[in-house]
Design a protein around this motif. Structure first.
Motif, PDB file in Angstrom:
ATOM      1  N   ASP A  22       5.208  -2.070   4.954  1.00 41.50           N
ATOM      2  CA  ASP A  22       4.753  -2.692   3.726  1.00 41.50           C
ATOM      3  C   ASP A  22       3.948  -1.687   2.917  1.00 41.50           C
ATOM      4  N   ASP A  24       2.021  -2.184   0.490  1.00 39.79           N
ATOM      5  CA  ASP A  24       0.813  -2.763  -0.053  1.00 39.79           C
ATOM      6  C   ASP A  24      -0.123  -3.152   1.083  1.00 39.79           C
ATOM      7  N   ASP A  26      -3.045  -3.987   0.803  1.00 34.90           N
ATOM      8  CA  ASP A  26      -3.962  -5.021   0.381  1.00 34.90           C
ATOM      9  C   ASP A  26      -3.493  -6.405   0.844  1.00 34.90           C
ATOM     10  N   ARG A  27      -2.307  -6.485   1.454  1.00 38.24           N
ATOM     11  CA  ARG A  27      -1.808  -7.771   1.945  1.00 38.24           C
ATOM     12  C   ARG A  27      -2.772  -8.338   2.986  1.00 38.24           C
ATOM     13  N   ARG A  38      -7.685  -8.048   5.539  1.00 42.09           N
ATOM     14  CA  ARG A  38      -6.840  -7.075   4.849  1.00 42.09           C
ATOM     15  C   ARG A  38      -6.137  -6.184   5.862  1.00 42.09           C
ATOM     16  N   THR A  48       5.144  -7.957   8.218  1.00 47.27           N
ATOM     17  CA  THR A  48       5.119  -9.249   7.549  1.00 47.27           C
ATOM     18  C   THR A  48       6.443  -9.474   6.820  1.00 47.27           C
ATOM     19  N   ASP A  50       8.098 -12.328   4.022  1.00 50.01           N
ATOM     20  CA  ASP A  50       7.788 -13.486   3.190  1.00 50.01           C
ATOM     21  C   ASP A  50       9.054 -14.245   2.816  1.00 50.01           C
ATOM     22  N   ARG A 127       6.518 -17.626   5.716  1.00 47.77           N
ATOM     23  CA  ARG A 127       5.975 -16.300   6.019  1.00 47.77           C
ATOM     24  C   ARG A 127       5.962 -16.106   7.531  1.00 47.77           C
ATOM     25  N   GLU A 129       4.419 -13.211  10.499  1.00 47.64           N
ATOM     26  CA  GLU A 129       3.703 -12.000  10.883  1.00 47.64           C
ATOM     27  C   GLU A 129       4.089 -11.668  12.323  1.00 47.64           C
TER      28      GLU A 129
END
Length: 615
Positions: A22, A24, A26-27, A38, A48, A50, A127, A129
């Motif tokens: 990923d 990002d 900041d997810r 975070r 992750t 989505d 979602r 994880e």
């Protein structure tokens, strides 16, 4: 299989250019510490997925999508709906903890307490994880190979509706509907789904198709009772029937039979959430229920076996932010597991066991780029007494685009009631324990258009429980070891194009005296996945995925090899209006013949098409 090996090496060489990480950081993730955190403050490997990716990949069985993520393999005993086992970094399938909306969904009546991924369809999922490696401090027993945390459609303010219906090869129909809404006082989400398929023969040499059908629903409601106090209710239900093959007389060779099985799963949660001291302290008090009925039937519809598994869990969790640099997560739990079974040949019984646990974990940020996490757990098992478990991890944002991470974790898993007391059990079994290490780096480049990741991992297990076919009983392996590397990244040179891929090399080694140096069964050393998707300016989206799985062995003695294979699929979706789109895919486009388990069938080329609505 030479082609597969060459493909794996080629993909490994290209991994620095394209893989699945990923970009990002900041997810927000929950699976690391049981609370929202975070991703760049977590020293563990987490993938992750989505809802957009689930729909883009046109996923039906969630296990098929999970098997294209780093470090994860899945094997299925035939077609859709048959027993499906997920392995993370070469661990046993029953060493993977599965959570659906925070509820542990392990089956106490299953042999190792493993969750059967055959039942988990993607229609309700928002979602996922996937945490690779142990996390027993927060999640307790069974979380020693990894954790899969699934979130279904949640309530939200306003009104949101989605649905899809598709059909295709093997007489398959799959339909799903979902609605979510709410206001400042109450929010709710509801999903429902139905799938039916004629399927394929579970036996590779069979001629008769083995069908599957499932009806399922999920729901959740959150009610604000007062400022800072909320009631939280969640539920999941699935009812399924699958046709099976077996060992019919007079030859008792595996082949076509008229056997079938029915399963009913009910998972529920009721709890209260409280926020105090200006949001500095969050408390959650809850009760979860897992209730699973599994019945097997002979060709004449007489009962072959009955299994009943039930787990009741009482939980408290606190989440306190004592300072900007210090956060504490702590809790206490009690779980009571029960099984009742009749295997149809004089073997039956009912047993129960309890385990009481307390845990605490500190998340410390001494300076802004560094996050240290450490925790401890104590489990008091009715049969096996007390056991301490520790973990620690480190995340360092070395530069704006570089995160270094490392972790150490321990795991503890007691033998299941079935492994202890059934006709195949051994009351002298000892608990499984593990120690795991990992270290890696995540790197983003070109303003986030390229994301790379590399992780080394190592796990040692003591007393791993396996089944001895010579004695028809469960027993403890002395030791096992799994070690390897994962390469992952993502390439998005323009907004319309996304390329993902990953490569995993893992050697899962049996280190017991009799089989030292052998691969553990059905653990391929090499896997790789490449996926690309492109959306044209006029709305058409096209994509494809290639999955490569290396050679493995079907048995503990490594006498029965399973050849590696490579599968390719293509997909497309076209919007008709702002609310409606049509889509289709072709799986195994090369019509490759392969096996995941010796003697069991797999799908050839298959085509599907459907419509999707969202508003």
């Amino acid at each position: 299989m030479n082609f597969c090996k060459l493909s794996l090496f080629a993909t490994a060489a290209l991994a620095p250019l394209v893989a699945h990480a990923d970009p990002d950081d900041d997810r927000i993730v929950v699976v690391a510490s049981g609370v929202a955190q975070r991703a760049d403050t977590v020293g563990r490997s987490i993938t992750t997925i989505d809802r957009d990716e689930i729909e883009q990949r046109q996923t039906v069985a969630l296990s098929d999508l999970l098997a294209t993520t780093p470090g994860v393999t899945a094997v299925r005993n035939g077609g859709l709906g048959t027993a499906t086992a997920l392995s993370i970094r070469g661990a046993q399938s029953d060493q993977t903890l599965v959570l659906i909306d925070g509820i542990r969904v392990a089956d106490p009546s299953a042999t190792g307490g493993a969750y059967n991924f055959a039942s988990l369809l993607a229609g309700s999922v928002e979602r996922v994880e996937v945490l690779r490696g142990p996390n027993s401090v927060i999640w307790g027993s069974q979380a020693i190979g990894g954790v899969v945390n699934v979130t279904t459609l949640q309530g939200a303010q306003g009104l949101h509706v989605r649905g899809n219906a598709e059909g295709g090869s093997f007489g398959t129909f799959n339909g799903n509907a979902a609605i979510a809404g709410g206001n400042d006082r109450i929010t709710a989400g509801l999903t429902a789904g139905y799938l039916t398929t004629d399927g394929i023969s579970a036996a590779a040499n069979g001629k008769e198709a083995d069908g599957y059908r499932q009806v399922g629903a999920t729901g959740n409601v959150e009610v604000q009772l007062a400022p800072g106090l909320a009631l939280d209710l969640r539920g999941y239900y699935a009812d399924s029937k699958v046709d099976l093959d077996g060992y019919a007389p007079p030859t008792y060779a595996f082949g076509d039979t008229g056997e079938y099985a029915k399963t009913q799963e009910l998972y529920g949660y009721a709890g209260l959430k409280n926020e105090a001291f200006g949001g500095k302290l969050h408390n959650r008090l809850g009760f979860t229920l897992s209730d699973i009925h599994r019945d097997g039937y002979n060709e004449d519809s007489s009962i072959a076996y009955r299994y009943r598994g039930r787990a009741e869990r009482y939980t408290y969790q606190g989440d306190a932010t004592l300072a900007e640099q210090l956060r504490l997560v702590f809790g206490a739990e009690h779980e009571q597991s029960r099984i009742r079974y009749d295997e149809g040949f004089g073997s039956g019984g009912r047993y129960s066991v309890g385990i009481t646990s307390v845990y605490g974990q500190a998340i410390v940020t001494p300076v802004a780029p560094v996050t240290l996490t450490g925790g401890v757990r104590h489990d008091d098992h009715d049969t096996f007494g007390g056991h301490w478990t520790w973990n620690a991890d480190l995340a360092v944002r070395a530069t704006a685009g570089t995160v270094l991470h490392a972790s150490f974790g321990e795991g503890f898993k007691a033998p299941t009631l079935y492994q202890l007391y059934s006709a195949y059990g051994d009351r002298a079994l000892r608990p499984e324990t593990t120690r795991s290490y990992e270290a890696g780096v995540r790197q983003t480049l070109a303003g986030g258009k390229v994301a790379l990741g590399a992780t080394w991992f190592h796990r040692d297990s003591d007393n791993q429980i396996d089944y001895n076919f010579d004695t028809s009983t469960y027993y403890n392996l002395n030791k096992t070891r799994a070690q390897g590397v994962e390469l992952e990244a993502l390439l998005q040179p323009v907004q319309a194009l996304t390329v993902r891929a990953n490569v995993t090399h893992v050697f899962s080694e049996n280190r017991s005296a009799d089989y030292r140096g052998n691969d553990l069964p059905r653990r391929p050393r090499d896997t790789a996945n490449v996926s690309a998707d492109y959306r044209f300016p006029f709305g058409l989206a096209i994509g494809g995925t290639v999955t490569m799985v290396g050679d493995s062995f079907n048995d503990v003695g490594n006498r029965t090899p399973i050849d590696g294979y490579a599968l390719a699929g293509v997909r497309a979706e076209m919007p008709v209006t702002k609310l409606l789109s049509v889509y289709g895919r072709v799986d195994n486009i090369g019509d490759v013949r392969y096996q995941q388990i010796t003697g069991y069938g797999t799908y050839g080329r298959a085509a599907f098409g459907g419509v999707r609505v969202r508003f």
